[in-house]
Design a protein around this motif. Structure first.
Motif, PDB file in Angstrom:
ATOM      1  N   SER A   1       0.823  -1.149  -0.099  1.00 40.49           N
ATOM      2  CA  SER A   1       0.066  -0.048   0.063  1.00 40.49           C
ATOM      3  C   SER A   1       0.809   1.253  -0.014  1.00 40.49           C
ATOM      4  O   SER A   1       0.359   2.246   0.199  1.00 40.49           O
ATOM      5  CB  SER A   1      -1.098   0.078   1.214  1.00 40.49           C
ATOM      6  N   LYS A   2       2.095   0.978  -0.025  1.00 34.55           N
ATOM      7  CA  LYS A   2       3.037   2.135   0.000  1.00 34.55           C
ATOM      8  C   LYS A   2       3.238   3.183   0.992  1.00 34.55           C
ATOM      9  O   LYS A   2       3.271   4.439   0.818  1.00 34.55           O
ATOM     10  CB  LYS A   2       2.794   2.865  -1.526  1.00 34.55           C
ATOM     11  N   LEU A   3       2.994   2.594   2.009  1.00 30.97           N
ATOM     12  CA  LEU A   3       2.866   3.412   3.385  1.00 30.97           C
ATOM     13  C   LEU A   3       4.407   3.837   3.707  1.00 30.97           C
ATOM     14  O   LEU A   3       5.351   3.096   3.520  1.00 30.97           O
ATOM     15  CB  LEU A   3       2.587   2.650   4.687  1.00 30.97           C
ATOM     16  N   GLU A   4       4.713   5.311   3.917  1.00 29.26           N
ATOM     17  CA  GLU A   4       6.037   5.819   3.836  1.00 29.26           C
ATOM     18  C   GLU A   4       6.272   6.056   5.369  1.00 29.26           C
ATOM     19  O   GLU A   4       5.318   6.628   6.085  1.00 29.26           O
ATOM     20  CB  GLU A   4       6.149   6.799   3.047  1.00 29.26           C
ATOM     21  N   ALA A   5       7.434   6.114   5.954  1.00 24.01           N
ATOM     22  CA  ALA A   5       7.689   6.598   7.046  1.00 24.01           C
ATOM     23  C   ALA A   5       7.441   8.116   7.285  1.00 24.01           C
ATOM     24  O   ALA A   5       7.400   8.875   6.157  1.00 24.01           O
ATOM     25  CB  ALA A   5       9.242   6.666   7.514  1.00 24.01           C
ATOM     26  N   GLY A   6       6.584   8.587   8.471  1.00 21.63           N
ATOM     27  CA  GLY A   6       6.453   9.895   8.591  1.00 21.63           C
ATOM     28  C   GLY A   6       4.936  10.128   8.023  1.00 21.63           C
ATOM     29  O   GLY A   6       4.183  11.351   8.447  1.00 21.63           O
ATOM     30  N   GLN A   7       4.031   9.203   7.397  1.00 23.39           N
ATOM     31  CA  GLN A   7       2.897   9.439   7.112  1.00 23.39           C
ATOM     32  C   GLN A   7       2.051   9.114   8.266  1.00 23.39           C
ATOM     33  O   GLN A   7       2.403   8.512   9.262  1.00 23.39           O
ATOM     34  CB  GLN A   7       2.346   8.643   5.956  1.00 23.39           C
ATOM     35  N   THR A   8       0.747   9.518   8.114  1.00 23.69           N
ATOM     36  CA  THR A   8      -0.254   9.426   9.238  1.00 23.69           C
ATOM     37  C   THR A   8      -1.178   8.233   9.085  1.00 23.69           C
ATOM     38  O   THR A   8      -1.754   8.396   7.789  1.00 23.69           O
ATOM     39  CB  THR A   8      -0.908  10.858   9.405  1.00 23.69           C
ATOM     40  N   VAL A   9      -1.374   7.378   9.700  1.00 25.29           N
ATOM     41  CA  VAL A   9      -2.361   6.163   9.617  1.00 25.29           C
ATOM     42  C   VAL A   9      -3.167   6.260  10.811  1.00 25.29           C
ATOM     43  O   VAL A   9      -2.766   6.385  12.060  1.00 25.29           O
ATOM     44  CB  VAL A   9      -1.640   4.862   9.703  1.00 25.29           C
ATOM     45  N   THR A  10      -4.579   6.321  10.407  1.00 28.12           N
ATOM     46  CA  THR A  10      -5.694   6.230  11.645  1.00 28.12           C
ATOM     47  C   THR A  10      -6.130   4.946  11.561  1.00 28.12           C
ATOM     48  O   THR A  10      -6.729   4.510  10.505  1.00 28.12           O
ATOM     49  CB  THR A  10      -6.503   7.242  11.330  1.00 28.12           C
ATOM     50  N   ILE A  11      -6.121   4.198  12.767  1.00 23.98           N
ATOM     51  CA  ILE A  11      -6.807   3.061  12.767  1.00 23.98           C
ATOM     52  C   ILE A  11      -8.496   3.117  13.325  1.00 23.98           C
ATOM     53  O   ILE A  11      -8.455   3.545  14.258  1.00 23.98           O
ATOM     54  CB  ILE A  11      -6.065   1.918  13.711  1.00 23.98           C
ATOM     55  N   LEU A  12      -9.384   2.972  12.865  1.00 26.41           N
ATOM     56  CA  LEU A  12     -10.615   2.948  12.859  1.00 26.41           C
ATOM     57  C   LEU A  12     -11.205   1.723  13.496  1.00 26.41           C
ATOM     58  O   LEU A  12     -11.219   0.492  13.034  1.00 26.41           O
ATOM     59  CB  LEU A  12     -11.510   3.466  11.555  1.00 26.41           C
ATOM     60  N   THR A  13     -11.681   1.895  14.718  1.00 26.84           N
ATOM     61  CA  THR A  13     -11.981   0.602  15.495  1.00 26.84           C
ATOM     62  C   THR A  13     -13.811   0.802  16.224  1.00 26.84           C
ATOM     63  O   THR A  13     -14.099   2.148  16.186  1.00 26.84           O
ATOM     64  CB  THR A  13     -11.372   0.377  16.607  1.00 26.84           C
ATOM     65  N   SER A  14     -14.222  -0.170  16.553  1.00 28.07           N
ATOM     66  CA  SER A  14     -15.245  -0.111  17.312  1.00 28.07           C
ATOM     67  C   SER A  14     -15.503  -1.314  18.105  1.00 28.07           C
ATOM     68  O   SER A  14     -14.477  -2.134  18.348  1.00 28.07           O
ATOM     69  CB  SER A  14     -16.454  -0.441  16.287  1.00 28.07           C
ATOM     70  N   THR A  15     -16.497  -1.396  18.847  1.00 29.74           N
ATOM     71  CA  THR A  15     -16.654  -2.590  19.868  1.00 29.74           C
ATOM     72  C   THR A  15     -16.299  -4.198  19.523  1.00 29.74           C
ATOM     73  O   THR A  15     -16.247  -4.930  19.963  1.00 29.74           O
ATOM     74  CB  THR A  15     -18.077  -2.493  20.429  1.00 29.74           C
TER      75      THR A  15
END
Length: 347
Positions: free
Chosen positions: A19-33
């Motif tokens: 997915s071409k994630l690079e150092a310094g980029q922002t990742v948000t993990i979306l969660t629920s119950t």
């Protein structure tokens, strides 16, 4: 068999690399119950190991008073993002969202993608994720199939069970799902591996026979007798058969929405690491049935919305139905014959 954190972290790292994630980029993990704790734990480790900035956004569940099932795809009404401007802003500011909650078929998701944020949905059990880590070959194969759909004007589907469906296409783009997000504004689902489009509005006609052993989702059940759908002007106008047909009729009637009967996406599975038989090995609340949607050679069609493909039809009712042993043709040229994909497979 359960998998170790090491295995799952490694799987996440590979998907993030694709997915071409690079150092310094922002990742948000979306969660629920309902988020699987091992999926969350290992995704967080993988994100941080690649040098990205990680956030977690946890949102409450919705629609419990309306849905007839705990499956997150069983009711596509409001989402935890509906009216939640702060959460939407957080996701738009992220380079990548890992959706461990299931945010699907919503105007909020479409809006977030338009901002350039990438979204990857992953809610299957950890061992399913490890078994179905995507590859570059998956991407090439699915993109090739999507290009063939894009160039066609008609998709037809027949089977020995009696399916005889004609779908003019071209009004909506083809979609390629290959389980990673390598372009800005891309959404995908791990696991996956299929190509599809939506019929031209109001033009699908014919008959669909859901045969014994075919699968209904979100019911997550194998049919025990035939269900026959009559398709006219883009809608299933009759649902005939025995008890399975009665169950489907009652379930769909509970939404009280005629748009739920529209023929939605149509395409075929291309993932050899997914299996028709896997659904029978899981409790219904452990999985959303992605093996069934993606296994190689199925004809996957759905009933309900088309807004994910650029259409205007929205409805809370969404039924996915993968069929076995069908022959799928584009402009008269077979691409799947009796449940076997004719592209030569993945090397």
């Amino acid at each position: 068999m359960p998998v170790s954190d090491y295995q799952l972290v490694s799987a996440w790292q590979e998907v993030l690399r694709l997915s071409k994630l690079e150092a310094g980029q922002t990742v948000t993990i979306l969660t629920s119950t309902a988020t699987h704790p091992q999926n969350l734990r290992c995704a967080a480790i993988a994100v941080q190991s690649l040098g990205a900035v990680m956030n977690r956004l946890d949102l409450p569940p919705v629609n419990a008073e309306k849905a007839l099932s705990r499956d997150p795809l069983a009711y596509l009404g409001t989402t935890p993002l509906t009216g939640n401007k702060a959460a939407i802003a957080c996701l738009k500011e992220s380079d990548l969202v890992l959706d461990l909650m299931t945010l699907l078929f919503s105007p909020e998701q479409i809006d977030i993608l338009k901002s350039g944020t990438k979204i990857l949905l992953a809610v299957e059990p950890p061992e399913v994720l490890v078994r179905t880590v995507p590859t570059e070959a998956d991407r090439k194969r699915v993109k090739t199939a999507a290009a063939r759909i894009e160039a066609a004007k008609e998709m037809t589907v027949v089977s020995d069970a009696g399916t005889d469906l004609r779908c003019p296409i071209g009004e909506f783009p083809a979609t390629a799902e290959y389980a990673f997000v390598d372009e800005a504004g891309r959404w995908d689902h791990w696991p996956s591996g299929f190509a599809f489009t939506f019929p031209n509005e109001g033009q699908a006609t014919g008959r669909i026979v859901i045969d014994k052993g075919d699968i209904l989702l979100p019911q997550k059940s194998y049919t025990t007798d035939q269900i026959i759908l009559t398709v006219e002007n883009g809608y299933a106008t009759k649902i005939e058969g025995g008890v399975d047909a009665e169950l489907l009729r009652e379930y769909m009637a509970s939404f009280n929405d005629p748009e739920g009967y529209a023929i939605s996406h149509i395409g075929w599975g291309l993932q050899p690491r997914c299996y028709w038989s896997t659904l029978g090995l899981y409790d219904k609340e452990q999985t959303i049935g992605m093996d069934a949607r993606a296994y190689e050679g199925n004809f996957l069609f759905s009933l309900g919305p088309n807004n994910e493909g650029g259409g205007s039809r929205t409805t809370a009712c969404h039924i996915d139905i993968p069929l076995r042993n069908c022959t799928v043709s584009l402009d008269g040229e077979e691409v799947v014959r009796n449940g076997k994909v004719l592209d030569g497979g993945v090397k």
